[in-house]
Design a protein around this motif. Structure first.
Motif, short mmCIF file in Angstrom:
data_model
loop_
_atom_site.label_atom_id
_atom_site.label_comp_id
_atom_site.label_asym_id
_atom_site.label_seq_id
_atom_site.Cartn_x
_atom_site.Cartn_y
_atom_site.Cartn_z
N ALA A 50 8.62 -50.85 -54.14
CA ALA A 50 8.56 -49.50 -53.55
C ALA A 50 9.96 -48.97 -53.21
CB ALA A 50 7.68 -49.51 -52.31
N GLY A 51 11.00 -49.70 -53.64
CA GLY A 51 12.37 -49.25 -53.37
C GLY A 51 12.92 -49.85 -52.09
N ALA A 52 14.03 -49.29 -51.64
CA ALA A 52 14.70 -49.78 -50.44
C ALA A 52 13.84 -49.53 -49.21
CB ALA A 52 16.05 -49.09 -50.29
N GLY A 53 13.95 -50.40 -48.22
CA GLY A 53 13.25 -50.20 -46.97
C GLY A 53 12.18 -51.22 -46.65
N SER A 54 12.07 -52.30 -47.45
CA SER A 54 11.11 -53.35 -47.10
C SER A 54 11.58 -54.00 -45.81
CB SER A 54 11.00 -54.36 -48.24
OG SER A 54 12.27 -54.90 -48.55
N ARG A 55 10.66 -54.68 -45.11
CA ARG A 55 11.04 -55.23 -43.81
C ARG A 55 10.26 -56.49 -43.48
NH1 ARG A 55 7.19 -51.59 -42.98
NH2 ARG A 55 5.77 -51.77 -41.21
N LEU A 56 10.85 -57.26 -42.59
CA LEU A 56 10.22 -58.44 -42.03
C LEU A 56 10.05 -58.18 -40.54
CD1 LEU A 56 9.19 -61.31 -42.71
CD2 LEU A 56 11.46 -62.15 -42.09
N ALA A 57 8.80 -58.09 -40.09
CA ALA A 57 8.49 -57.78 -38.69
C ALA A 57 8.06 -59.06 -37.99
CB ALA A 57 7.38 -56.73 -38.62
N PHE A 58 8.58 -59.26 -36.78
CA PHE A 58 8.29 -60.45 -35.98
C PHE A 58 7.33 -60.10 -34.85
CE2 PHE A 58 12.14 -61.30 -38.20
CZ PHE A 58 12.14 -62.66 -38.45
N PHE A 59 6.37 -61.01 -34.61
CA PHE A 59 5.32 -60.76 -33.61
C PHE A 59 5.21 -61.94 -32.64
CE2 PHE A 59 4.24 -58.26 -37.30
CZ PHE A 59 3.74 -57.08 -36.78
N SER A 60 4.79 -61.63 -31.40
CA SER A 60 4.55 -62.67 -30.40
C SER A 60 3.06 -62.95 -30.24
CB SER A 60 5.14 -62.24 -29.05
OG SER A 60 4.53 -61.05 -28.59
N THR A 61 2.23 -62.23 -30.94
CA THR A 61 0.78 -62.41 -30.87
C THR A 61 0.35 -63.60 -31.72
OG1 THR A 61 0.51 -60.89 -32.73
CG2 THR A 61 0.36 -59.94 -30.51
N ALA A 62 -0.90 -64.01 -31.59
CA ALA A 62 -1.42 -65.09 -32.44
C ALA A 62 -1.42 -64.61 -33.89
CB ALA A 62 -2.84 -65.45 -32.00
N PRO A 113 -2.41 -57.26 -36.66
CA PRO A 113 -1.41 -58.10 -35.98
C PRO A 113 -1.68 -58.34 -34.50
CG PRO A 113 -0.50 -55.93 -36.42
CD PRO A 113 -1.85 -55.99 -37.09
N GLY A 114 -2.56 -57.58 -33.90
CA GLY A 114 -2.88 -57.79 -32.50
C GLY A 114 -1.88 -57.20 -31.53
N GLY A 115 -0.96 -56.41 -32.03
CA GLY A 115 0.02 -55.77 -31.16
C GLY A 115 1.21 -55.31 -31.99
N PRO A 116 2.11 -54.56 -31.34
CA PRO A 116 3.28 -54.06 -32.07
C PRO A 116 4.29 -55.18 -32.33
CG PRO A 116 3.45 -53.47 -29.77
CD PRO A 116 2.10 -54.11 -29.95
N PRO A 117 5.15 -55.01 -33.33
CA PRO A 117 6.16 -56.03 -33.57
C PRO A 117 7.21 -56.06 -32.47
CG PRO A 117 6.51 -54.15 -35.01
CD PRO A 117 5.22 -53.91 -34.28
N MET A 118 7.81 -57.22 -32.29
CA MET A 118 8.92 -57.37 -31.36
C MET A 118 10.17 -56.70 -31.94
SD MET A 118 8.35 -61.43 -30.73
CE MET A 118 9.46 -61.60 -29.35
N VAL A 119 10.32 -56.84 -33.24
CA VAL A 119 11.45 -56.29 -33.97
C VAL A 119 11.08 -56.28 -35.45
CG1 VAL A 119 12.58 -58.57 -34.19
CG2 VAL A 119 13.96 -56.48 -34.39
N VAL A 177 6.19 -65.79 -32.86
CA VAL A 177 5.20 -66.76 -33.34
C VAL A 177 5.02 -66.66 -34.85
CG1 VAL A 177 2.75 -67.42 -33.18
CG2 VAL A 177 4.00 -66.71 -31.12
N TRP A 178 5.07 -65.44 -35.37
CA TRP A 178 4.86 -65.24 -36.80
C TRP A 178 5.58 -63.98 -37.24
CZ3 TRP A 178 1.79 -61.18 -38.89
CH2 TRP A 178 1.13 -60.38 -37.96
N ALA A 223 3.12 -60.62 -47.20
CA ALA A 223 2.90 -62.00 -46.77
C ALA A 223 3.04 -62.13 -45.27
CB ALA A 223 3.90 -62.92 -47.46
N ASP A 224 2.42 -63.17 -44.72
CA ASP A 224 2.58 -63.56 -43.32
C ASP A 224 3.17 -64.97 -43.29
OD1 ASP A 224 1.41 -61.21 -42.39
OD2 ASP A 224 -0.59 -62.09 -42.25
N TYR A 225 4.06 -65.21 -42.34
CA TYR A 225 4.73 -66.50 -42.21
C TYR A 225 4.72 -66.95 -40.75
CZ TYR A 225 6.83 -65.03 -46.66
OH TYR A 225 7.03 -64.59 -47.95
N THR A 226 4.64 -68.26 -40.52
CA THR A 226 4.85 -68.79 -39.18
C THR A 226 6.34 -68.75 -38.88
OG1 THR A 226 4.99 -71.04 -40.04
CG2 THR A 226 2.82 -70.30 -39.23
N VAL A 227 6.70 -68.66 -37.60
CA VAL A 227 8.10 -68.62 -37.16
C VAL A 227 8.36 -69.81 -36.26
CG1 VAL A 227 9.80 -67.32 -35.82
CG2 VAL A 227 8.23 -66.11 -37.33
#
Length: 140
Positions: free
Chosen positions: A26-38, A46-52, A85-86, A98-102
């Motif tokens: 889809a071009g530039a602008g892909s992202r990896l978002a980090f979450f504190s939820t399960a 995701p059960g809540g907004p991303p931390m970053v 957490v992920w 994709a989803d990944y554990t952190v």
């Protein structure tokens, strides 16, 4: 399946090239978002907004020896502190990839499934910044 190391590496390279292509589709602008939820089921709520959310470089990175080494990113400000957490990978069109554990390197060494995205520390502080420098995604 028993295959030579050369074939196994070629298969891993193919998987990582496919992932890089999907991230960049889809071009530039892909992202990896980090979450504190399960961590939810694959692609689930995701059960809540991303931390970053860290915006990935474009081009995404390079593939060698079954490893996608991501281009270094700019810093992103952490908007909600806590324990990461992920993480969820999105393309620039906001499509789930994709989803990944952190976790930390020590967690990964103990059990690779507990830390697919490795950070120096999993505690993130509101107002601090996070960048991905030398980050890699490895085909197992």
């Amino acid at each position: 399946m028993d295959v030579s190391t050369t074939v196994r590496t070629a298969m891993r390279n193919g998987a990582m090239l496919g992932l890089a292509t999907q991230i960049a589709a889809a071009g530039a602008g892909s992202r990896l978002a980090f979450f504190s939820t399960a961590k939810p089921t694959a692609g689930g709520s995701p059960g809540g907004p991303p931390m970053v959310a860290v915006i990935l470089g474009f081009p995404v990175g390079t593939v060698s020896a079954g490893i996608l080494t991501l281009s270094d990113t700019a810093f992103a400000q952490i908007t909600a502190g806590g324990s990461a957490v992920w993480a969820r990978l999105f393309d620039a069109a906001d499509t789930w990839i994709a989803d990944y554990t952190v976790g930390t390197q020590a967690m990964h060494d103990s059990d690779p499934a507990t830390a697919e995205v490795i950070l120096a520390a999993t505690t993130l502080y509101t107002g601090a910044f996070l960048a991905l420098i030398g980050a890699q995604i490895v085909a197992n």
